[in-house]
Design a protein around this motif. Structure first.
Motif, mmCIF file in Angstrom:
data_model
loop_
_atom_site.group_PDB
_atom_site.id
_atom_site.type_symbol
_atom_site.label_atom_id
_atom_site.label_comp_id
_atom_site.label_asym_id
_atom_site.label_seq_id
_atom_site.Cartn_x
_atom_site.Cartn_y
_atom_site.Cartn_z
ATOM 1 N N ASP A 63 0.826 -1.206 0.000
ATOM 2 C CA ASP A 63 0.000 0.000 0.000
ATOM 3 C C ASP A 63 0.863 1.260 0.000
ATOM 4 O O ASP A 63 0.543 2.235 -0.682
ATOM 5 N N ALA A 66 2.315 1.771 -3.459
ATOM 6 C CA ALA A 66 1.275 2.248 -4.376
ATOM 7 C C ALA A 66 0.964 3.718 -4.087
ATOM 8 O O ALA A 66 0.820 4.523 -5.017
ATOM 9 N N THR A 120 -2.288 -4.352 -7.567
ATOM 10 C CA THR A 120 -2.263 -2.928 -7.213
ATOM 11 C C THR A 120 -0.866 -2.346 -7.402
ATOM 12 O O THR A 120 -0.704 -1.251 -7.956
#
Length: 183
Positions: A63, A66, A120
């Protein structure tokens, strides 16, 4: 989730992260449980598979990478954004020995616990690559899947004791092959 349960879960993830960093993704689940001072059944109740545990350990980093890509899109030139993100992604991937093999498999397996995080991450890199390509700063004959494979390749080099001293040089070679103005 109760505060004590969250604390125990956070402790388990921290211990697992340390063990994976030290011993690689094939570290024994029993060893992780022992280090966390819990039984194997407790570990498996929270994370029924190795991939589920790895996803929980790595998800924050996925995360963050990203999110970093999103920040770089607005704060850096297309070339600098791609180069910075690529270097950081390779460095992170090298930190967790053996994770590149799992990531390469998970990206192609929708049922994998790591699949969504890998997709992602690949999409974040693909956006930076597309932006650099549109600006004429990156070659146009590669795509996000190629970039993801190059990250895995560079991380693998850094994971090999005999090749690790050459990892920075090889990163520069690959980056100069991707970025049209790199030298």
């Amino acid at each position: 989730m109760r505060a004590d349960a969250r604390k125990n879960r956070d402790h388990l993830l921290a211990v697992a992260g340390t063990a994976i960093t030290e011993q690689g993704v094939d570290v024994s689940l029993r060893d992780i449980a022992r280090r966390a001072d819990v039984g194997l059944a407790t570990l498996l109740r929270h994370y029924p598979t190795r991939e589920a545990l790895l996803d929980a350990v790595l998800r924050t980093s996925f995360d963050e990478l990203a999110a970093q890509a999103g920040e770089l899109e607005t704060s850096s030139s297309p070339e600098d954004a791609l180069a910075t993100w690529l270097r950081d992604c390779v460095a992170w991937t090298t930190e967790y020995r053996g994770v590149t093999v799992l990531m390469a498999a998970a990206i192609e397996e929708p049922e994998s616990a790591l699949h969504a995080s890998c997709v992602t991450l690949r999409a974040a890199g693909a956006r930076l690559l597309t932006r650099a390509q549109a600006a004429g700063a990156a070659r146009t004959d590669i795509d996000g899947a190629d970039l993801f494979a190059l990250v895995a390749m560079l991380a693998w080099v850094g994971d090999q004791p005999s090749l690790a001293p050459r990892a920075d040089h090889l990163f520069k070679v690959v980056a100069s092959a991707i970025l049209t103005s790199a030298g």
